[in-house]
Design a protein around this motif. Structure first.
Motif, PDB file in Angstrom:
ATOM      1  N   LYS A   1       0.804  -1.224   0.000  1.00 25.31           N
ATOM      2  CA  LYS A   1       0.000   0.000   0.000  1.00 25.31           C
ATOM      3  C   LYS A   1       0.833   1.268   0.000  1.00 25.31           C
ATOM      4  CE  LYS A   1      -1.939  -1.288   3.902  1.00 25.31           C
ATOM      5  NZ  LYS A   1      -2.517  -1.449   5.250  1.00 25.31           N
ATOM      6  N   ARG A   2       2.025   1.205   0.595  1.00 29.91           N
ATOM      7  CA  ARG A   2       2.832   2.419   0.734  1.00 29.91           C
ATOM      8  C   ARG A   2       4.240   2.258   0.181  1.00 29.91           C
ATOM      9  NH1 ARG A   2       0.935   6.907   0.870  1.00 29.91           N
ATOM     10  NH2 ARG A   2       2.734   7.761   1.955  1.00 29.91           N
ATOM     11  N   TYR A   3       4.432   1.344  -0.769  1.00 27.63           N
ATOM     12  CA  TYR A   3       5.783   1.151  -1.289  1.00 27.63           C
ATOM     13  C   TYR A   3       5.787   1.097  -2.815  1.00 27.63           C
ATOM     14  CZ  TYR A   3      10.681   0.071  -0.546  1.00 27.63           C
ATOM     15  OH  TYR A   3      12.046   0.144  -0.489  1.00 27.63           O
ATOM     16  N   GLY A   4       4.804   1.721  -3.435  1.00 27.58           N
ATOM     17  CA  GLY A   4       4.725   1.713  -4.892  1.00 27.58           C
ATOM     18  C   GLY A   4       5.862   2.457  -5.557  1.00 27.58           C
ATOM     19  N   PHE A   5       6.264   3.586  -4.998  1.00 27.41           N
ATOM     20  CA  PHE A   5       7.373   4.351  -5.587  1.00 27.41           C
ATOM     21  C   PHE A   5       8.662   3.528  -5.512  1.00 27.41           C
ATOM     22  CE2 PHE A   5       5.602   8.896  -4.581  1.00 27.41           C
ATOM     23  CZ  PHE A   5       4.437   8.567  -5.228  1.00 27.41           C
ATOM     24  N   GLY A   6       8.893   2.939  -4.350  1.00 28.53           N
ATOM     25  CA  GLY A   6      10.084   2.122  -4.179  1.00 28.53           C
ATOM     26  C   GLY A   6      10.083   0.911  -5.095  1.00 28.53           C
ATOM     27  N   ALA A   7       8.935   0.280  -5.216  1.00 31.22           N
ATOM     28  CA  ALA A   7       8.846  -0.920  -6.052  1.00 31.22           C
ATOM     29  C   ALA A   7       9.217  -0.591  -7.496  1.00 31.22           C
ATOM     30  CB  ALA A   7       7.433  -1.497  -5.980  1.00 31.22           C
ATOM     31  N   VAL A   8       8.499   0.350  -8.073  1.00 38.26           N
ATOM     32  CA  VAL A   8       8.744   0.700  -9.469  1.00 38.26           C
ATOM     33  C   VAL A   8      10.065   1.452  -9.631  1.00 38.26           C
ATOM     34  CG1 VAL A   8       7.964   2.222 -11.307  1.00 38.26           C
ATOM     35  CG2 VAL A   8       6.350   0.706 -10.214  1.00 38.26           C
ATOM     36  N   GLY A   9      10.337   2.381  -8.714  1.00 35.84           N
ATOM     37  CA  GLY A   9      11.496   3.262  -8.871  1.00 35.84           C
ATOM     38  C   GLY A   9      12.820   2.572  -8.620  1.00 35.84           C
ATOM     39  N   PHE A  10      12.907   1.803  -7.555  1.00 36.17           N
ATOM     40  CA  PHE A  10      14.174   1.126  -7.272  1.00 36.17           C
ATOM     41  C   PHE A  10      14.427   0.009  -8.274  1.00 36.17           C
ATOM     42  CE2 PHE A  10      13.765   2.441  -2.544  1.00 36.17           C
ATOM     43  CZ  PHE A  10      14.266   3.693  -2.859  1.00 36.17           C
ATOM     44  N   ASN A  11      13.349  -0.656  -8.698  1.00 42.14           N
ATOM     45  CA  ASN A  11      13.503  -1.668  -9.733  1.00 42.14           C
ATOM     46  C   ASN A  11      14.073  -1.034 -11.007  1.00 42.14           C
ATOM     47  OD1 ASN A  11      12.741  -4.505 -10.685  1.00 42.14           O
ATOM     48  ND2 ASN A  11      11.739  -3.233 -12.226  1.00 42.14           N
ATOM     49  N   PHE A  12      13.597   0.151 -11.310  1.00 44.95           N
ATOM     50  CA  PHE A  12      14.060   0.926 -12.462  1.00 44.95           C
ATOM     51  C   PHE A  12      15.553   1.231 -12.310  1.00 44.95           C
ATOM     52  CE2 PHE A  12      12.772   5.097 -14.924  1.00 44.95           C
ATOM     53  CZ  PHE A  12      13.284   4.584 -16.085  1.00 44.95           C
ATOM     54  N   LEU A  13      15.922   1.707 -11.125  1.00 48.83           N
ATOM     55  CA  LEU A  13      17.318   2.066 -10.868  1.00 48.83           C
ATOM     56  C   LEU A  13      18.245   0.866 -10.966  1.00 48.83           C
ATOM     57  CD1 LEU A  13      19.564   3.972  -9.831  1.00 48.83           C
ATOM     58  CD2 LEU A  13      18.796   3.460  -7.502  1.00 48.83           C
ATOM     59  N   LEU A  14      17.910  -0.192 -10.260  1.00 55.07           N
ATOM     60  CA  LEU A  14      18.842  -1.328 -10.246  1.00 55.07           C
ATOM     61  C   LEU A  14      18.920  -1.995 -11.610  1.00 55.07           C
ATOM     62  CD1 LEU A  14      17.507  -4.460 -10.021  1.00 55.07           C
ATOM     63  CD2 LEU A  14      16.827  -3.594  -7.792  1.00 55.07           C
ATOM     64  N   ALA A  15      17.783  -2.046 -12.320  1.00 56.41           N
ATOM     65  CA  ALA A  15      17.813  -2.680 -13.628  1.00 56.41           C
ATOM     66  C   ALA A  15      18.609  -1.841 -14.628  1.00 56.41           C
ATOM     67  CB  ALA A  15      16.398  -2.908 -14.136  1.00 56.41           C
ATOM     68  N   ALA A  16      18.470  -0.516 -14.542  1.00 54.54           N
ATOM     69  CA  ALA A  16      19.206   0.354 -15.466  1.00 54.54           C
ATOM     70  C   ALA A  16      20.712   0.238 -15.245  1.00 54.54           C
ATOM     71  CB  ALA A  16      18.763   1.806 -15.302  1.00 54.54           C
ATOM     72  N   PHE A  17      21.115   0.125 -13.972  1.00 53.69           N
ATOM     73  CA  PHE A  17      22.539  -0.100 -13.738  1.00 53.69           C
ATOM     74  C   PHE A  17      22.926  -1.525 -14.130  1.00 53.69           C
ATOM     75  CE2 PHE A  17      25.687  -2.009 -10.870  1.00 53.69           C
ATOM     76  CZ  PHE A  17      26.821  -1.389 -11.396  1.00 53.69           C
ATOM     77  N   GLY A  18      22.097  -2.474 -13.729  1.00 55.34           N
ATOM     78  CA  GLY A  18      22.424  -3.882 -13.945  1.00 55.34           C
ATOM     79  C   GLY A  18      22.639  -4.254 -15.403  1.00 55.34           C
ATOM     80  N   ILE A  19      21.816  -3.713 -16.297  1.00 61.90           N
ATOM     81  CA  ILE A  19      21.978  -4.094 -17.704  1.00 61.90           C
ATOM     82  C   ILE A  19      23.323  -3.625 -18.255  1.00 61.90           C
ATOM     83  CG2 ILE A  19      19.546  -4.363 -18.312  1.00 61.90           C
ATOM     84  CD1 ILE A  19      19.463  -1.557 -19.376  1.00 61.90           C
ATOM     85  N   GLN A  20      23.812  -2.502 -17.770  1.00 63.11           N
ATOM     86  CA  GLN A  20      25.111  -2.035 -18.251  1.00 63.11           C
ATOM     87  C   GLN A  20      26.236  -2.959 -17.771  1.00 63.11           C
ATOM     88  OE1 GLN A  20      25.692   2.360 -17.889  1.00 63.11           O
ATOM     89  NE2 GLN A  20      23.663   2.318 -16.959  1.00 63.11           N
ATOM     90  N   TRP A  21      26.187  -3.279 -16.503  1.00 58.95           N
ATOM     91  CA  TRP A  21      27.218  -4.139 -15.942  1.00 58.95           C
ATOM     92  C   TRP A  21      27.116  -5.548 -16.530  1.00 58.95           C
ATOM     93  CZ3 TRP A  21      31.753  -4.652 -14.580  1.00 58.95           C
ATOM     94  CH2 TRP A  21      32.216  -5.572 -13.640  1.00 58.95           C
ATOM     95  N   ALA A  22      25.882  -5.981 -16.803  1.00 60.81           N
ATOM     96  CA  ALA A  22      25.692  -7.302 -17.406  1.00 60.81           C
ATOM     97  C   ALA A  22      26.225  -7.341 -18.837  1.00 60.81           C
ATOM     98  CB  ALA A  22      24.214  -7.685 -17.384  1.00 60.81           C
TER      99      ALA A  22
END
Lengths: 467, 467, 467
Positions: free
Chosen positions: A91-112
């Motif tokens: 209920k109160r973690y939608g920004f974190g769910a979408v936003g942090f997933n966005f952040l880690l994936a954007a970094f992760g694809i480069q390193w991958a």
């Protein structure tokens, strides 16, 4: 009303210099490493005109781009919208769910791109990339998104970036061992992505165990509309999973077959999930948690075998079983893991990725072991398992054995890697929140004022909304 | 506050054993039937390597997978996200809309693969499937999703599964009559999917008429955010409709043309929908119900003719008209049907699918009758209408007559089939809710506690939220 | 409670006859013009069978449909879901954001097919259209969606349609000057779409300056779930941007390369956006406005150069810089533009499109000027820049000069065109709302009663909800 949060600030969740520093330094590192190593592969390079003539290709349509780009985009959606929104159920973690997933994936694809590139696309000192590399980078990050599901709401963005750095590294090593050393088939990643990612994440969350997590229990649930947001994630994962499992299969029949098998398995999985969700609840009502997650287990569980001659009915059976296993897991196993083994698994990745991933590895081993020239055709048999060169004499049953070994290796890598990374993330420097502030966007995000007051008021009717 | 619901339970909406039993037994039946009948088609089978040589194909890109898979995925999104979210407009039925649509479609595609397979892909005792079968299965289920729209909120999940079983069966028979016996063209399914699906659903809802439905009138509306969720469904249907109408057309120009015609028709339809939505409302304000639905009528209404030489301006005209017809239908016809004919059509499928479907059938008949070798080219003419073999001598005007006959057959099948299935669904064993509990997720779903209390409180300000 | 709105009605926002009239008349005009001018291109026409033989094509897969249709659909999603939902971040303007974007884009693509058709696809008196025209029409409308972002919440639907009519016209002229007269490369539209669209919109909003806009300040923010809806828009734009920048590039390596460059740039952009969002906020918290918008700047900024040999690390550098520029713009420049220059830019398009668009133009000019036969290969060099015919002797540095000229032309067209159109929109006949009713759906839309009352109550706790 702000006070409990300021107490939580005692744990120092202040990100102002730490997060920017990590993001900027790491991105600079990416630029330097890309500058030194990464170049366009032959099919994306402007020299392709000459390449075509050398390879005797008569049409641009033979470029791998046209074989894989639509699947790539589907996979891309799964990683960013699929995983991102699946986790917005809180209920109160939608920004974190979408936003942090966005952040880690954007970094992760480069390193991958770098890590997988060194292992698989390294030629005369350069990593040559094309659309298949993009898909593989997304795949690799998928395993991080899975692990994120276990620790959702309990970690700082820096911890997530650190985990991504290490997990992508370990993923690539594990993938290299499986695909290159063991010559294992795993196009949809039951072993490399799901088994590895899930047990890695579960080990991390075990080590980050928070004894007082019940202090934020009121925020661990969903609200009506957050459950609908999560269904966006679910459906995109479900619909595009056939693309996921077929994206890097051989051109032609293998891609075609992988899509069909996955489609069938997922369809069956929905029915057994619904059945057990209703059956295991006293009032017989359906539980959104199961529908959001267990319906996807069928895609995980054919990840290894989808490109093989699993057959449509074989896929239905796998989907049938994995829907049951996953739903039963949510009802009985998750509470057990939390209370007895101290594994706090926010999204229940053990049920959606770990167990179905193991099933997928085993089904893959069996399907490989059962392969015959009769079923595959002589050429098709060799092509399907790449029994050429060094592996010319490998038999199906030996292949099955190596497939099984691949499961074991993935598990070992996940447990040891997860333990190591968990220990690193436990250091008190990363800015994670106190137990009572878990599952709360307000710690790391600017949250709209009005709504916040309301939401707080709404879910805590005994406390006043006005200061 | 819970009491009225428990009264509703007097109708016994308890699903605990009935729903699981149906899901599990039917899925087992699917597995058995798939085991006996379904195999990979030649382009998805590992023998493809040999097949390629026999067919003199030089490249894997000639595999039908690459012609149709991107369109398939778009269609897949339309069925699961498009229809699913379009129906989330109700304030308290979002779980049912997305979740039951998910359930019935997942079952329906399996049964459709079998039914359509027996009619169209049956070779030496086996159904040989490829990507085109997946598209057709999704299409068939599309007609069930349409019918679901009429009874949305008023039926139990078991009723929906029973309806799916019968409707898929009847759809396949009707489709066989049209495509094979009448040799009718209907690539986008104006007749087979929309006309049939809509009148089938309308007949079912007529027979399931609930005289006391106004008891749940307060729940038949939308709230602000549920209207936005519904727009996700609308837009995905609208954007991907060109893929829908072109997905199973002939390779090459036919697919290309179908996409362009549909794109044009849909664009025009948006403008006339907006115009009439504003014009027919006293204050001149736009109505979300129209925007969510009538904007799609243009896609329905070129379903038959999109792959023909309808021409871009012809498509604009069709879209122009169908947007008007659909919007006018929402304003005047739906209330009339409900009050006079006792047809309670939750989503207004009569306006979005039935009337535009009829328009589509008629436009298709006219376009076919008007075809000339001059417009199509000699070879193009034969290819477009498949005037080969038995149909070598069929003329455009005769084809137009058969197209018109296809409309009539679809209507007859829909009315008789709908009456039959409606009668079955009226049996008091399926667990549907009482009138006062319609349009309420709480009957079949675990609904988050806090939000439920709030929502109830919010929309019934005169009643207290606390028990 | 209704009173302030009725005061606003003093500005006469009554749409009942004006909006329908404009929609219907213009759509009739489209039908007439399409009837006179638009026909299927050779690859969508039924004569394609003969065409294939003439062009010596052996397979239907050579139809441009299969090269571009998947990218087209991605672009389509960006225009309708991407831009539409990106703008739903406002708490009370979600219907207007999605709905008006839908309306203007649906009209705009038709008018763009004509305008661009006359300039680029006009043969013997007819405009011959195919899938590439559909993409270009979507592109053109993209520039209108961008301009819409600046005036979001402050204009009537009629104003938006008028702006669309003029902007599409001017876009097409500008595009013609750049692509045909200057022979500039701009496949992803950094100059033609973003620079032009953004400065056009900024000029319009400057002229429509509303001195009393702070009267609706309480509605200019977001609520928790509206921020999540906006993230749907953000992510679809972000994920599909590689398709956007590669959609109309040359077949083969150019499309492949454009996708890779864009993927890289966008990934880097996310990290610098997150870094600066946290760094520029006192408490170090992330701001959803930045995540929703600045993460996309990397796609804008490689729009011109993506199909060139920018290289993956070059793309990372561009993404790195544009994420920073865009985020800094949101924090410092937007307030400055509003207070000092009276530019009220609702969505901050100056930061997301204008500045990154300029960067994109400049990077494109540099990349073109730096091109060598060594890097591109002899044939690749000619193909990439189309140095044939009249342009056979053009050198890279000259090309760079023309690219730079393209930026200047786009800016001039945007400023003069925007001034003209702004002046027209300022006429008091279009039905825009009073300042206190801006950012409020209730002016032009039927809004669900309950929710409205609640929402009003929720965000204005000092005022009673009941009348």
């Amino acid at each position: 009303m702000e006070r409990p949060r300021h107490q939580g600030m005692a744990k120092n969740t202040y990100m102002r210099w730490r997060l920017p520093l990590v993001c900027l330094l790491w991105e600079v590192a990416m630029i330097v490493l890309f500058g030194v190593f990464v170049r366009f592969g032959p099919e994306a390079d402007a020299h392709w005109e000459e390449e075509k003539q050398e390879m005797n290709l008569t049409s641009d349509i033979e470029n791998d781009f046209y074989f894989r780009y639509p699947s790539f985009q589907d996979v891309h959606v799964m990683i960013f919208v699929g995983f991102g929104f699946l986790m917005t159920f809180l209920k109160r973690y939608g920004f974190g769910a979408v936003g942090f997933n966005f952040l880690l994936a954007a970094f992760g694809i480069q390193w991958a791109l770098l890590m997988q590139g060194w292992f698989h696309s390294f030629k005369s000192g350069k990593i040559l990339i094309g659309v298949e590399n993009l898909i593989n980078a997304d795949f690799c990050v998928g395993s991080v998104c899975i692990a994120f599901g276990a620790i959702l709401g309990k970690t700082s963005p820096i911890q997530l970036l650190v985990m991504t750095l290490f997990q992508v590294t370990l993923f690539s090593v594990n993938e290299y061992i499986l695909l290159n050393l063991l010559h294992v088939k795993d196009a949809g990643g039951s072993m490399t992505i799901h088994t590895f990612g899930a047990y890695f994440g579960l080990t991390v969350t075990r080590i980050l165990y928070r004894p007082n997590l019940e202090q934020s229990k009121d925020k661990q649930g969903s609200v009506y509309h957050s459950d609908l947001f999560a269904m966006i994630g679910t459906l995109y994962l479900w619909m595009y999973w056939p693309s996921f499992n077929s994206a890097i299969s051989d051109h032609g029949d293998a891609q075609h077959r992988a899509a069909i098998n996955t489609y069938c398995s997922l369809a069956a999985c929905v029915l057994t999930t619904m059945a057990f969700s209703s059956m295991l609840q006293k009032k017989g009502k359906l539980d959104m948690v199961h529908i959001q997650n267990a319906t996807l287990a069928g895609g995980v569980a054919v990840g290894t075998s989808a490109e093989m001659m699993l057959t449509p009915y074989g896929s239905l059976i796998v989907g049938f079983i994995s829907g049951i296993v996953s739903t039963v897991g949510y009802v009985y196993l998750t509470p057990f893991l939390e209370s007895k083994l101290h594994i706090q698994d926010t999204c229940g990745i053990h049920n959606l990725h770990a167990m179905p991933g193991l099933i997928g590895g085993i089904v893959g081993a069996i399907t490989a072991a059962a392969a015959t020239e009769d079923v595959y055709g002589k050429e098709g048999f060799i092509k399907a398992f790449d029994f050429t060169g060094t592996y010319q004499t490998r038999t199906p049953s030996v292949q099955g054995g190596f497939q099984a070994a691949g499961i074991v290796v993935s598990l070992l890598m996940a447990f040891t890697g997860g333990a190591l990374v968990g220990a690193i993330l436990k250091l008190p420097v990363w800015g994670d929140a106190a137990a009572e502030n878990c599952f709360e966007d307000d710690v790391y995000w600017e949250v709209p004022e009005d709504e916040e007051g309301d939401a707080y008021h709404m879910h805590n009717p005994d406390k006043p909304a006005s200061p």
